[in-house]
Design a protein around this motif. Structure first.
Motif, PDB file in Angstrom:
ATOM      1  N   GLU A   1     -63.235 -71.468  59.510  1.00 16.46           N
ATOM      2  CA  GLU A   1     -63.464 -71.107  60.926  1.00 16.46           C
ATOM      3  C   GLU A   1     -64.440 -70.082  60.952  1.00 16.46           C
ATOM      4  OE1 GLU A   1     -62.847 -72.635  63.678  1.00 16.46           O
ATOM      5  OE2 GLU A   1     -61.328 -74.387  62.760  1.00 16.46           O
ATOM      6  N   LYS A   2     -64.373 -69.028  60.030  1.00 16.53           N
ATOM      7  CA  LYS A   2     -65.248 -68.178  60.252  1.00 16.53           C
ATOM      8  C   LYS A   2     -66.626 -67.907  59.315  1.00 16.53           C
ATOM      9  CE  LYS A   2     -62.173 -64.796  61.956  1.00 16.53           C
ATOM     10  NZ  LYS A   2     -61.475 -63.301  61.728  1.00 16.53           N
ATOM     11  N   ALA A   3     -66.550 -68.896  58.381  1.00 17.50           N
ATOM     12  CA  ALA A   3     -67.902 -69.092  57.384  1.00 17.50           C
ATOM     13  C   ALA A   3     -68.459 -70.772  57.313  1.00 17.50           C
ATOM     14  CB  ALA A   3     -67.534 -68.309  56.247  1.00 17.50           C
ATOM     15  N   ILE A   4     -67.545 -71.080  56.739  1.00 18.54           N
ATOM     16  CA  ILE A   4     -67.917 -72.768  56.094  1.00 18.54           C
ATOM     17  C   ILE A   4     -68.490 -73.487  57.060  1.00 18.54           C
ATOM     18  CG2 ILE A   4     -66.917 -74.886  55.069  1.00 18.54           C
ATOM     19  CD1 ILE A   4     -65.045 -73.108  53.368  1.00 18.54           C
ATOM     20  N   LYS A   5     -67.858 -73.380  58.428  1.00 16.73           N
ATOM     21  CA  LYS A   5     -68.341 -74.325  59.529  1.00 16.73           C
ATOM     22  C   LYS A   5     -69.525 -73.864  59.928  1.00 16.73           C
ATOM     23  CE  LYS A   5     -66.601 -73.308  63.611  1.00 16.73           C
ATOM     24  NZ  LYS A   5     -65.484 -73.173  64.674  1.00 16.73           N
ATOM     25  N   TYR A   6     -69.800 -72.547  59.719  1.00 17.05           N
ATOM     26  CA  TYR A   6     -71.508 -72.452  60.066  1.00 17.05           C
ATOM     27  C   TYR A   6     -72.310 -72.650  59.068  1.00 17.05           C
ATOM     28  CZ  TYR A   6     -69.144 -70.350  63.951  1.00 17.05           C
ATOM     29  OH  TYR A   6     -68.122 -70.027  65.194  1.00 17.05           O
ATOM     30  N   LEU A   7     -71.706 -72.653  57.938  1.00 13.92           N
ATOM     31  CA  LEU A   7     -72.752 -73.126  56.612  1.00 13.92           C
ATOM     32  C   LEU A   7     -73.048 -74.508  56.643  1.00 13.92           C
ATOM     33  CD1 LEU A   7     -71.126 -71.036  53.864  1.00 13.92           C
ATOM     34  CD2 LEU A   7     -72.875 -70.475  55.129  1.00 13.92           C
ATOM     35  N   ILE A   8     -72.007 -75.237  57.403  1.00 14.55           N
ATOM     36  CA  ILE A   8     -72.136 -76.776  57.380  1.00 14.55           C
ATOM     37  C   ILE A   8     -73.402 -76.970  58.562  1.00 14.55           C
ATOM     38  CG2 ILE A   8     -71.426 -79.164  58.020  1.00 14.55           C
ATOM     39  CD1 ILE A   8     -68.601 -77.925  56.636  1.00 14.55           C
ATOM     40  N   TYR A   9     -72.890 -76.444  59.725  1.00 12.94           N
ATOM     41  CA  TYR A   9     -74.034 -76.414  60.894  1.00 12.94           C
ATOM     42  C   TYR A   9     -75.206 -76.208  60.608  1.00 12.94           C
ATOM     43  CZ  TYR A   9     -69.729 -76.319  63.978  1.00 12.94           C
ATOM     44  OH  TYR A   9     -68.743 -76.505  64.547  1.00 12.94           O
ATOM     45  N   GLY A  10     -75.536 -75.220  59.550  1.00 10.04           N
ATOM     46  CA  GLY A  10     -76.781 -74.853  59.348  1.00 10.04           C
ATOM     47  C   GLY A  10     -77.311 -75.395  58.101  1.00 10.04           C
ATOM     48  N   ASN A  11     -76.515 -76.301  57.658  1.00  9.49           N
ATOM     49  CA  ASN A  11     -77.032 -76.868  56.279  1.00  9.49           C
ATOM     50  C   ASN A  11     -77.475 -75.885  55.199  1.00  9.49           C
ATOM     51  OD1 ASN A  11     -76.764 -79.538  57.580  1.00  9.49           O
ATOM     52  ND2 ASN A  11     -78.563 -78.987  58.631  1.00  9.49           N
ATOM     53  N   VAL A  12     -76.728 -74.980  55.219  1.00  7.35           N
ATOM     54  CA  VAL A  12     -77.378 -73.836  54.257  1.00  7.35           C
ATOM     55  C   VAL A  12     -77.408 -73.667  53.045  1.00  7.35           C
ATOM     56  CG1 VAL A  12     -77.047 -71.093  53.856  1.00  7.35           C
ATOM     57  CG2 VAL A  12     -76.717 -72.101  56.282  1.00  7.35           C
ATOM     58  N   LEU A  13     -78.412 -73.557  52.355  1.00  7.66           N
ATOM     59  CA  LEU A  13     -78.551 -73.925  50.846  1.00  7.66           C
ATOM     60  C   LEU A  13     -79.448 -72.625  50.548  1.00  7.66           C
ATOM     61  CD1 LEU A  13     -78.901 -77.652  50.058  1.00  7.66           C
ATOM     62  CD2 LEU A  13     -77.081 -76.215  49.666  1.00  7.66           C
ATOM     63  N   LYS A  14     -78.983 -71.696  49.734  1.00 13.23           N
ATOM     64  CA  LYS A  14     -79.760 -70.589  49.647  1.00 13.23           C
ATOM     65  C   LYS A  14     -80.962 -70.974  48.441  1.00 13.23           C
ATOM     66  CE  LYS A  14     -80.782 -66.190  48.894  1.00 13.23           C
ATOM     67  NZ  LYS A  14     -81.546 -65.221  50.006  1.00 13.23           N
ATOM     68  N   ASN A  15     -82.111 -70.353  48.714  1.00 10.09           N
ATOM     69  CA  ASN A  15     -83.440 -71.318  47.952  1.00 10.09           C
ATOM     70  C   ASN A  15     -83.428 -72.499  47.981  1.00 10.09           C
ATOM     71  OD1 ASN A  15     -83.910 -68.406  47.657  1.00 10.09           O
ATOM     72  ND2 ASN A  15     -84.040 -68.316  45.538  1.00 10.09           N
ATOM     73  N   ASN A  16     -82.885 -73.437  49.066  1.00 10.05           N
ATOM     74  CA  ASN A  16     -82.818 -74.671  48.981  1.00 10.05           C
ATOM     75  C   ASN A  16     -81.965 -75.336  47.916  1.00 10.05           C
ATOM     76  OD1 ASN A  16     -84.572 -75.090  51.107  1.00 10.05           O
ATOM     77  ND2 ASN A  16     -86.502 -74.742  49.799  1.00 10.05           N
ATOM     78  N   THR A  17     -81.054 -74.689  47.207  1.00 11.87           N
ATOM     79  CA  THR A  17     -80.350 -74.908  46.074  1.00 11.87           C
ATOM     80  C   THR A  17     -78.794 -74.789  46.178  1.00 11.87           C
ATOM     81  OG1 THR A  17     -82.107 -74.513  44.787  1.00 11.87           O
ATOM     82  CG2 THR A  17     -80.163 -74.696  43.542  1.00 11.87           C
ATOM     83  N   TYR A  18     -78.374 -73.388  46.587  1.00 11.77           N
ATOM     84  CA  TYR A  18     -76.897 -72.759  46.531  1.00 11.77           C
ATOM     85  C   TYR A  18     -76.093 -72.897  47.653  1.00 11.77           C
ATOM     86  CZ  TYR A  18     -73.581 -69.413  44.972  1.00 11.77           C
ATOM     87  OH  TYR A  18     -72.227 -68.824  44.721  1.00 11.77           O
ATOM     88  N   PRO A  19     -75.183 -73.560  47.602  1.00 11.17           N
ATOM     89  CA  PRO A  19     -74.499 -73.622  49.000  1.00 11.17           C
ATOM     90  C   PRO A  19     -73.608 -72.309  49.300  1.00 11.17           C
ATOM     91  CG  PRO A  19     -73.395 -74.907  47.344  1.00 11.17           C
ATOM     92  CD  PRO A  19     -74.591 -74.350  46.881  1.00 11.17           C
ATOM     93  N   LEU A  20     -73.930 -71.110  48.663  1.00 11.45           N
ATOM     94  CA  LEU A  20     -73.168 -69.808  48.996  1.00 11.45           C
ATOM     95  C   LEU A  20     -71.788 -70.045  48.640  1.00 11.45           C
ATOM     96  CD1 LEU A  20     -74.740 -68.452  52.288  1.00 11.45           C
ATOM     97  CD2 LEU A  20     -75.760 -68.308  49.864  1.00 11.45           C
ATOM     98  N   SER A  21     -71.446 -70.555  47.299  1.00 12.09           N
ATOM     99  CA  SER A  21     -70.165 -70.970  46.854  1.00 12.09           C
ATOM    100  C   SER A  21     -69.119 -69.643  46.816  1.00 12.09           C
ATOM    101  CB  SER A  21     -70.044 -71.694  45.520  1.00 12.09           C
ATOM    102  OG  SER A  21     -70.862 -72.913  45.733  1.00 12.09           O
ATOM    103  N   VAL A  22     -69.552 -68.751  46.130  1.00 12.03           N
ATOM    104  CA  VAL A  22     -68.948 -67.413  46.062  1.00 12.03           C
ATOM    105  C   VAL A  22     -69.214 -66.480  47.169  1.00 12.03           C
ATOM    106  CG1 VAL A  22     -68.352 -65.558  44.521  1.00 12.03           C
ATOM    107  CG2 VAL A  22     -68.576 -67.964  43.720  1.00 12.03           C
ATOM    108  N   SER A  23     -70.713 -66.220  47.291  1.00 17.65           N
ATOM    109  CA  SER A  23     -71.073 -65.007  48.095  1.00 17.65           C
ATOM    110  C   SER A  23     -70.452 -65.066  49.332  1.00 17.65           C
ATOM    111  CB  SER A  23     -72.414 -65.237  48.505  1.00 17.65           C
ATOM    112  OG  SER A  23     -73.160 -66.172  48.598  1.00 17.65           O
ATOM    113  N   ALA A  24     -70.234 -66.275  50.145  1.00 19.49           N
ATOM    114  CA  ALA A  24     -69.543 -66.289  51.492  1.00 19.49           C
ATOM    115  C   ALA A  24     -68.202 -65.845  51.422  1.00 19.49           C
ATOM    116  CB  ALA A  24     -69.657 -67.786  51.887  1.00 19.49           C
ATOM    117  N   GLU A  25     -67.397 -66.003  50.446  1.00 16.51           N
ATOM    118  CA  GLU A  25     -65.969 -65.708  50.350  1.00 16.51           C
ATOM    119  C   GLU A  25     -65.686 -64.233  50.110  1.00 16.51           C
ATOM    120  OE1 GLU A  25     -64.810 -67.207  45.923  1.00 16.51           O
ATOM    121  OE2 GLU A  25     -64.972 -68.684  47.230  1.00 16.51           O
TER     122      GLU A  25
END
Length: 396
Positions: A70-94
């Protein structure tokens, strides 16, 4: 005896920290594992048992999957967030939410200190410390690995000295697993040219055939798979189980760390990569040009700030409001074909699909304007260029 709460993962670094804090600092160690989706119930029980064997005075496992979504993943999906067009913030977000839970536990047991096993050359030290300093400024932070500049061999040797046997082969790779992907670091990621061996990844190729699945979105959230509805968290877990069997989502991320050096890490994120790409395709069909443009700008900033530990900055809440509002029409189904090591997006079906309008079909016949109207539009559209090149000759 004074108390310290250690952010515990069951890995080499935090196992070392337990022994060090007990024997060298003479502290009473309380450990907490904050589960963001990387552990089964059996693994959690095994880690708890291991923590007590190492000498923890108390240990708790805290699962925060729904809060993390609710506080992170949802917004990463909304934003199609990929760091450097590659990394989905797998660890950094948590890390942000793990740090918050560590603080809550430290306050509960009355700890004077908080500890974590980060090194002095990575991003996690900053993510943890920024949250600790902001939300618990009176609790002192202890970081043995960072302070002593330890190598993995040093940690293994110290544990051996205190009767704890740790596989050197296992210690060569640092693996952090969560619901939004798994990072894999090792000797290969310390170079610019070496690839991680396939065996370093937790998921191995199990399926050689192709499989087509449909992702069902409602206002940007993954509400179902193949028409079977469930919570977004459960759907992410189900999709991960399906897609990881194809060894999908493996890649290596290269980026600038918060401290200014270049960093390289391997990762596997089957479900996150499929979801982000499917969601982005759906948005291309249902959002306007300017919605897509501005959401991309804001989402890029959002991902960068989250990656660098700035989750508590109020601008993050402002961006979240924009991204959520932009999801009103992001409802529909996306068909994806899974294949060994990769996937392809087949198409979308949505009541909000603007390709279905009666105005015309791209590259085909127009229905709402005449050829003369088209010519007039093009003439006016090119006026600025005509004026510039009329005034400034030979500027090509």
């Amino acid at each position: 005896m004074e108390k310290v709460v250690l952010a515990y993962s069951g890995g080499l670094d935090t196992s070392y920290c337990v022994k060090y804090l007990m024997h060298e600092k003479k502290l009473k160690v309380h450990t907490i594992l904050v589960n963001t989706g990387g552990f089964s119930e059996k693994e959690l029980e095994d880690i708890k048992e291991r923590a007590y064997e190492l000498g923890s005075s108390s240990h708790i496992n805290k699962t925060i999957l729904n809060e993390f979504y609710e506080k992170a993943i949802k917004y990463l999906i909304y934003g199609n967030v990929l760091k450097n067009n590659t990394y989905p913030l797998s660890v950094s977000a948590e890390r942000i939410f793990q740090a918050i839970e560590v603080i809550n536990y430290a306050k509960k047991v009355g700890a004077k200190y908080i500890a974590h096993g980060s090194t002095g050359a990575g991003n996690d030290q900053i993510r943890f410390d920024v949250i600790f300093q902001t939300l618990a400024p009176d609790i002192e932070i202890i970081t043995p690995i960072r302070d002593l500049k330890l190598s993995r061999q040093d940690e293994v040797a110290y544990l051996e000295k205190h009767g704890v046997h740790y596989s050197w082969e296992k210690a060569q790779y640092s693996i952090n697993k969560g619901i939004w992907g798994t990072s894999v670091g090792g000797k290969e990621t310390l170079t610019s040219h070496s690839a991680l061996p396939g065996t370093a990844y937790p998921s191995q190729l199990e399926k050689q055939t192709e499989e087509t699945i449909t992702l069902n979105f409602d206002k940007g959230e993954l509400v179902g798979l193949n028409g079977s509805k469930d919570t977004p968290v459960k759907n992410i877990q189900k999709l991960e189980e399906i897609a990881s069997a194809f060894a999908i989502g493996r890649d290596t991320h290269v980026g600038d760390t918060i401290i200014g050096i270049k960093g390289r890490v391997g990762f596997e994120a089957a479900a996150p990569m499929v979801i982000i790409k499917a969601h982005h395709l759906l948005e291309k069909h249902v959002l306007t040009k300017w919605q897509q443009y501005w959401k991309e700008q804001l989402a890029n900033w959002y991902g960068m700030l989250l990656h660098e530990g700035n989750y508590l900055d109020p601008v993050m809440r402002n961006i979240e409001v924009f991204m959520e509002d932009a999801q009103k029409s992001v409802t529909g189904d996306v068909t994806v074909k899974l294949k060994p090591y990769h996937f392809t997006l087949e198409g979308v079906a949505s009541d909000h699909d603007m390709m279905k309008s009666d105005f015309g079909q791209y590259g085909e016949m127009n229905n709402s304007w005449t050829s003369d109207e088209a010519k007039g539009f093009i003439k006016i559209y090119g006026n600025a260029n005509k004026i510039y090149h009329n005034v400034n000759e030979n500027q090509l």
